[in-house]
Write a protein that holds these residues in place. Structure first.
Motif, PDB file in Angstrom:
ATOM      1  N   ASP A  54       0.826  -1.213   0.000  1.00 51.23           N
ATOM      2  CA  ASP A  54       0.000   0.000   0.000  1.00 51.23           C
ATOM      3  C   ASP A  54       0.854   1.255   0.000  1.00 51.23           C
ATOM      4  N   TYR A  55       2.043   1.171   0.606  1.00 56.99           N
ATOM      5  CA  TYR A  55       2.890   2.351   0.758  1.00 56.99           C
ATOM      6  C   TYR A  55       3.808   2.555  -0.436  1.00 56.99           C
ATOM      7  N   TRP A  59      -1.551   6.998  -3.141  1.00 59.40           N
ATOM      8  CA  TRP A  59      -2.436   6.882  -1.982  1.00 59.40           C
ATOM      9  C   TRP A  59      -3.862   6.522  -2.379  1.00 59.40           C
ATOM     10  N   SER A  63      -5.443   3.190  -0.807  1.00 62.21           N
ATOM     11  CA  SER A  63      -6.687   3.274  -0.035  1.00 62.21           C
ATOM     12  C   SER A  63      -7.770   2.394  -0.636  1.00 62.21           C
ATOM     13  N   ASP A 241      -3.969   6.762   8.597  1.00 60.75           N
ATOM     14  CA  ASP A 241      -3.388   5.495   8.145  1.00 60.75           C
ATOM     15  C   ASP A 241      -4.080   4.336   8.862  1.00 60.75           C
ATOM     16  N   ARG A 245      -5.417   5.025   3.408  1.00 62.24           N
ATOM     17  CA  ARG A 245      -4.006   5.399   3.431  1.00 62.24           C
ATOM     18  C   ARG A 245      -3.886   6.737   2.724  1.00 62.24           C
ATOM     19  N   PRO A 247      -2.291  10.696   1.813  1.00 62.15           N
ATOM     20  CA  PRO A 247      -0.950  11.089   1.332  1.00 62.15           C
ATOM     21  C   PRO A 247       0.063  11.208   2.466  1.00 62.15           C
ATOM     22  N   TYR A 248       1.336  11.111   2.108  1.00 66.57           N
ATOM     23  CA  TYR A 248       2.401  11.098   3.112  1.00 66.57           C
ATOM     24  C   TYR A 248       2.492  12.400   3.890  1.00 66.57           C
TER      25      TYR A 248
END
Length: 279
Positions: A54-55, A59, A63, A241, A245, A247-248
Motif C-alpha cells: 500500500d505504501y 495513496w 486506499s 493510516d 491510506r 498522502p504522506y
C-alpha cells in the motif's frame, strides 16, 4: 493480553521493511533465534489489513485496495450466515426475480440450510488444510480439481444448491485477501458462530453475535494498547493510516500513544532547508 481471544494480538511478518516501518512508529519488534518471523506489537485491528505494498503505490490506489480488503472480510464473514438466516426465517427479503431460481436449486435438497452450509464450509476447510500440507504442485492441483469435482458432484447428488456453492466459493476467495495469515485464520473460524446464531435466531441472532464480537474487540488490548485504536478511543489525527491510506504529508506524525520526544516522522520543509533529505 488475552490468551482466550481468537484474534491475534501481535503482527507476524517476514518482511524487513514492515518491521522497520512499525519500529519507526514506536512499536516493538520481537525476534527469535532460528525463526524467520518477527512479532510486532502493540498491534491494532487495522494493521492486520494493511499490506506493505500500500505504501509503494499512489495513496488513491493504496486506499482503494485497503477498502476492498475490509469489504472482502465482511463478505467472507456474513455471506453464508445471511444465507442461512434468510432461507430459515426471512423469506420476504428475497427478491421476486431471485425466488424462482432459488426454489429450483433447493427443490431436491433434503437438508435444512444450516446442514447444507456446514457441509460445504467443512469441505472447503478440508481442501485448504490438505492443500497446505501437500507439496506445492500437488496441493494446487488438489485444491482446483477437488473443489470442482466435489462441488459439481454435491450439486448433482442433491446435497447442496448451486447458489450456495457460488456463495461459499466467493466467501473462501474473499478470506484470502487478508495480508496477515493469523487474521485470515480467525476469520475462517469466526464464520461458524455466526452461522449457528443465524440458524437459531435469524437476523436477530446475527446482530447478537456481532454485538458480542464488537464488545470483545472494544475490550481487547495488545500490550496495553486498545485493539480498536484509533477508532476506539477515537483519535482523528491517527485515522490518516487506518481504514484509508492518505498522502504522506498527512502521515508525518508519530502515534500519540508512542509518547515520542520527536513527534514528527518527517518534516519536508526542514529537510529541504537543511539539504538533508536522505536522512
Amino acid at each position: 493480553d488475552n490468551t482466550w481471544s481468537p484474534f491475534p494480538q501481535l503482527v507476524s511478518t517476514e518482511r524487513p521493511d514492515r518491521v522497520v516501518s512499525m519500529m519507526n512508529l514506536g512499536q516493538v519488534a520481537i525476534l527469535s533465534e532460528g525463526s524467520p518471523q518477527a512479532l510486532l506489537g502493540p498491534a491494532t485491528a487495522a494493521e492486520f489489513f494493511m499490506s506493505p505494498e500500500d505504501y509503494y503505490l499512489n495513496w488513491l490506489l493504496g486506499s482503494t485496495f485497503r477498502v476492498i480488503r475490509l469489504l472482502s472480510v465482511l463478505f467472507s464473514t456474513f455471506a453464508t450466515p445471511l444465507y442461512v438466516a434468510v432461507l430459515t426465517y426471512h423469506y420476504q427479503m428475497i427478491p421476486k426475480d431471485l425466488l424462482a431460481p432459488l426454489i429450483t436449486s433447493r427443490v431436491n435438497i433434503p437438508f435444512p440450510p444450516i446442514l447444507e452450509v456446514f457441509f460445504l464450509e467443512l469441505t472447503i476447510e478440508l481442501l485448504r488444510e490438505a492443500g497446505a500440507r501437500l507439496p506445492t504442485k500437488v496441493g494446487q492441483t488438489l485444491g482446483i480439481v477437488g473443489g470442482i469435482v466435489i462441488g459439481q458432484a454435491s450439486v448433482q447428488a442433491g446435497l447442496t444448491s448451486n447458489i450456495l456453492l457460488i456463495i461459499v466459493s466467493l466467501a473462501a476467495l474473499a478470506s484470502f485477501t487478508t495480508p496477515v495469515f493469523k487474521m485470515a485464520n480467525t476469520i475462517r473460524v469466526l464464520r461458524f458462530p455466526f452461522i449457528l446464531f443465524a440458524a437459531i435466531w435469524g437476523g436477530v441472532g446475527l446482530m447478537v453475535c456481532f454485538c458480542f464480537v464488537m464488545v470483545h474487540l472494544l475490550r481487547l488490548e495488545s500490550l496495553g494498547r486498545p485493539y480498536m485504536f484509533p477508532i476506539y478511543p477515537l483519535r482523528f489525527n491517527e485515522l490518516s493510516d487506518s481504514i484509508l491510506r492518505l498522502p504522506y504529508n498527512m502521515m508525518n506524525l508519530r502515534p500519540a500513544n508512542a509518547a515520542a520526544e520527536n513527534k514528527k516522522r518527517f518534516d519536508k520543509k526542514e529537510a529541504v532547508k537543511n539539504k538533508d533529505i536522505d536522512e
